[in-house]
Design a protein around this motif. Structure first.
Motif, short mmCIF file in Angstrom:
data_model
loop_
_atom_site.label_atom_id
_atom_site.label_comp_id
_atom_site.label_asym_id
_atom_site.label_seq_id
_atom_site.Cartn_x
_atom_site.Cartn_y
_atom_site.Cartn_z
N VAL A 51 22.10 132.85 34.34
CA VAL A 51 21.56 132.19 32.99
C VAL A 51 22.49 133.10 31.96
CG1 VAL A 51 19.69 132.01 31.16
CG2 VAL A 51 19.35 131.78 33.70
N ALA A 52 23.04 132.51 30.88
CA ALA A 52 23.79 133.31 29.74
C ALA A 52 23.39 132.58 28.38
CB ALA A 52 25.30 132.85 30.13
N ASP A 53 23.64 133.46 27.44
CA ASP A 53 23.33 132.95 26.22
C ASP A 53 24.29 132.12 25.46
OD1 ASP A 53 20.89 134.59 26.22
OD2 ASP A 53 21.77 136.27 25.64
N LYS A 54 25.66 131.99 25.95
CA LYS A 54 26.71 131.37 25.41
C LYS A 54 27.52 130.55 26.54
CE LYS A 54 29.61 135.29 25.69
NZ LYS A 54 30.44 136.35 25.06
N PRO A 55 28.13 129.50 26.18
CA PRO A 55 28.99 128.92 27.29
C PRO A 55 29.96 129.64 28.03
CG PRO A 55 29.20 127.88 24.99
CD PRO A 55 28.32 128.76 24.88
N GLY A 56 30.31 129.16 29.08
CA GLY A 56 31.29 129.83 29.63
C GLY A 56 31.51 129.41 31.19
N THR A 57 31.96 130.50 31.98
CA THR A 57 32.03 129.80 33.41
C THR A 57 31.14 130.85 34.28
OG1 THR A 57 33.85 131.34 33.64
CG2 THR A 57 34.45 129.14 33.33
N CYS A 58 30.55 130.42 35.29
CA CYS A 58 29.77 131.11 36.37
C CYS A 58 30.55 132.18 36.98
CB CYS A 58 29.11 130.24 37.30
SG CYS A 58 28.07 130.80 38.65
N PRO A 59 30.00 133.52 36.98
CA PRO A 59 30.66 134.60 37.82
C PRO A 59 30.75 134.31 39.17
CG PRO A 59 28.61 135.08 36.89
CD PRO A 59 29.00 133.86 36.40
N LYS A 60 29.88 133.56 39.80
CA LYS A 60 29.73 133.23 41.24
C LYS A 60 30.76 132.40 41.66
CE LYS A 60 25.04 134.86 42.02
NZ LYS A 60 23.65 134.27 42.23
N CYS A 61 30.76 130.99 40.96
CA CYS A 61 31.53 130.05 41.53
C CYS A 61 32.47 129.42 40.69
CB CYS A 61 30.46 128.71 42.18
SG CYS A 61 29.66 128.03 40.58
N LYS A 62 32.47 130.13 39.50
CA LYS A 62 33.59 129.76 38.36
C LYS A 62 33.36 128.20 37.92
CE LYS A 62 35.39 133.75 39.12
NZ LYS A 62 34.68 134.62 38.72
N MET A 63 32.27 127.72 37.88
CA MET A 63 32.00 126.38 37.36
C MET A 63 31.62 126.71 36.06
SD MET A 63 29.82 124.11 40.45
CE MET A 63 29.77 122.53 39.04
N GLU A 64 31.69 125.72 35.26
CA GLU A 64 31.49 125.55 33.80
C GLU A 64 29.87 125.74 33.54
OE1 GLU A 64 33.10 126.07 30.09
OE2 GLU A 64 34.17 125.82 31.93
#
Length: 69
Positions: A51-64
């Motif tokens: 869970v993040a406060d801003k859009p980006g990529t997942c640190p585990k699988c690199k999905m949006e």
């Protein structure tokens, strides 16, 4: 004695009005606090624990990350 009762009544009325207006300000402060706590959250479709406060990529699988509803 008559003047004492009139002055006491006047003082009580002023105090009641003053207390009422200060409670209104407290209500506005609570409403402002509620608005700031409704920030958007973003999560990964594959890794729901990310869970993040801003859009980006997942640190585990690199999905949006997508907006959490």
């Amino acid at each position: 004695m008559k003047y004492f009762i009139i002055i006491l009544s006047l003082f009580t009325s002023i105090a009641a009005v003053s207390c009422g207006s200060s409670s209104e300000h407290k209500g506005h402060a609570a409403a402002d606090t509620n608005r700031t706590t409704t920030a958007k959250k973003y999560t990964c479709p594959m890794d729901a624990d990310v869970v993040a406060d801003k859009p980006g990529t997942c640190p585990k699988c690199k999905m949006e990350l997508v907006e959490k509803s």
